[in-house]
Design an enzyme around this catalytic site. Sequence first.
Site, PDB file in Angstrom:
ATOM      1  N   HIS A 197       0.866  -1.171   0.000  1.00 21.84           N
ATOM      2  CA  HIS A 197       0.000   0.000   0.000  1.00 21.84           C
ATOM      3  C   HIS A 197       0.907   1.227   0.000  1.00 21.84           C
ATOM      4  CE1 HIS A 197      -2.804   2.970   1.677  1.00 21.84           C
ATOM      5  NE2 HIS A 197      -3.792   2.145   1.390  1.00 21.84           N
ATOM      6  N   LYS A 211     -10.543  -0.151  10.330  1.00 19.51           N
ATOM      7  CA  LYS A 211     -10.700  -1.368   9.526  1.00 19.51           C
ATOM      8  C   LYS A 211     -11.130  -2.561  10.378  1.00 19.51           C
ATOM      9  CE  LYS A 211      -7.270  -0.033   6.089  1.00 19.51           C
ATOM     10  NZ  LYS A 211      -8.068   0.326   4.915  1.00 19.51           N
TER      11      LYS A 211
HETATM   12  C1  LIG Z   1      -2.403  -2.713   3.650  1.00 19.89           C
HETATM   13  C2  LIG Z   1      -2.757  -1.305   4.066  1.00 19.89           C
HETATM   14  N1  LIG Z   1      -1.822  -0.546   4.634  1.00 19.89           N
HETATM   15  C3  LIG Z   1      -2.052   0.698   5.040  1.00 19.89           C
HETATM   16  C4  LIG Z   1      -3.293   1.262   4.870  1.00 19.89           C
HETATM   17  C5  LIG Z   1      -3.510   2.655   5.315  1.00 19.89           C
HETATM   18  O1  LIG Z   1      -4.482   2.679   6.305  1.00 19.89           O
HETATM   19  P1  LIG Z   1      -5.027   4.085   6.800  1.00 19.89           P
HETATM   20  O2  LIG Z   1      -5.620   4.746   5.595  1.00 19.89           O
HETATM   21  O3  LIG Z   1      -6.024   3.740   7.832  1.00 19.89           O
HETATM   22  O4  LIG Z   1      -3.873   4.824   7.308  1.00 19.89           O
HETATM   23  C6  LIG Z   1      -4.304   0.534   4.247  1.00 19.89           C
HETATM   24  C7  LIG Z   1      -5.629   1.129   3.984  1.00 19.89           C
HETATM   25  O5  LIG Z   1      -6.321   0.747   3.072  1.00 19.89           O
HETATM   26  C8  LIG Z   1      -4.023  -0.789   3.845  1.00 19.89           C
HETATM   27  O6  LIG Z   1      -4.959  -1.538   3.267  1.00 19.89           O
END
Ligand SMILES: Cc1ncc(COP(=O)(O)O)c(C=O)c1O
Length: 414
Positions: A129, A233
């Site tokens: 991500h 999440k």
């Molecule tokens: C694998 C992964 N890492 C990091 C994030 C980032 O999460 P946040 O937007 O809550 O910071 C996400 C969000 O979709 C994710 O799916």
Amino acid sequence: MAVTAGKKLDARALRADFPIFAQEINGKPLAYLDSANTSQKPRQVLDGMTTFYETSYANVHRAVHTLAERATSGLEGAREKVRAFLNAPDVREVIFVRNATEALNLVAYAWGGNNLGHGDAVVVTELEHHSNFVPWQYVAQRQGAEFLMLEIDENGDPNLSQLDEIARDHTVKVVATNLVSNSLGTIHDLTPLVTWAHEQGAIFVCDAAQAAPHMKLDVQALGADFVAISGHKMCGPSGIGVLWGRGDLLQAMEPFLLGGHMINSVRVDKTTWGELPHKFEAGTSPIAEAFGLGVAIDYLEDIGLDAIEAHEHELAAYALGLLADVPGIKLYGPGAERRAGVVSFNLDGIHPHDVAQILDLSGVAIRAGHHCCQPLMQKLGVAATNRASFYLYTIPEEIDQLVDGLYAVRKVFA
Ligand SMILES: Cc1ncc(COP(=O)(O)O)c(C=O)c1O
């Protein structure tokens, strides 16, 4: 609460805990298949936070009055719940932040800023991500370090055959990767990468944003040095995330954000930092959000993380089976046995945004886009995919609604 620990979960009964499902969308039952994006909230969390605001809200750690003490014990109680949830050795290693992105930035800036330099390398994977990619790329470049990416192999896993060459040619200081891919849903066995990272003398940073909602996490068994999760999440509110880090590393790090709450003493010539975890929690904390995350953890643990994981595997298998028959569909990612409740796909010749928009007309909510994984999209040779994602409250009928919707999309574009 509809199930007890150790039992198969009853998603249909659990849905009664989620007020969002009481409504129709565009005259159709809501099929919410976007939980990897953010999860819905059970009444227990919503009511818990309302009661907290109505009876116990004040600023924390700063006053001695009764409400301040209640609020502080609410926040610190939640911290202990997170510690137990992650099996962290020490509650002071649990840092409240806004989300997984902030947790990963904290490590990149605060650890990387002091420990990365010319001749060092940071290794991420093609599956990351952007939250576990961009901060490392940026901080590595700022520090004059190299930024390396492990490509994925034909199975969609990080290609570990590149590791020997990397070790030979680079001084690796950081290895950062996810435990569950938000795009493909793959659950990774991180053991070889953690072992390799530590053999290099590197830290291992685990983005567990997609793992924490779906499976039992144990930071000690994982062997990671830092782990990032997001409350929203996993049935908790938005605005709260957690960085867990090894105590000795956190102790040695400079703070990330500076200001109130994180200091020991402030003089014109010198400021000294507070103890862990406060050193990394500048400003007023996300107080009710942390409390809400604690309630969400209670909720997940009452159901049982094993039951949640098993439920998602079943749904993934069901979805993959039905979707495979949709004409012109391309499915991405591994078999159901290796994935959390995430299925990415494309319909030949139809833009994912069109698919998602037409599905919305029949009450089906999915995500269309690059899923904050542009390097992976490039590898797959697409700009975007559709992604349906499931959680503890997802029922097979919602997947049926998705599949019926896809046949309808095909007709529109026939
Ligand atoms: C694998 C992964 N890492 C990091 C994030 C980032 O999460 P946040 O937007 O809550 O910071 C996400 C969000 O979709 C994710 O799916």
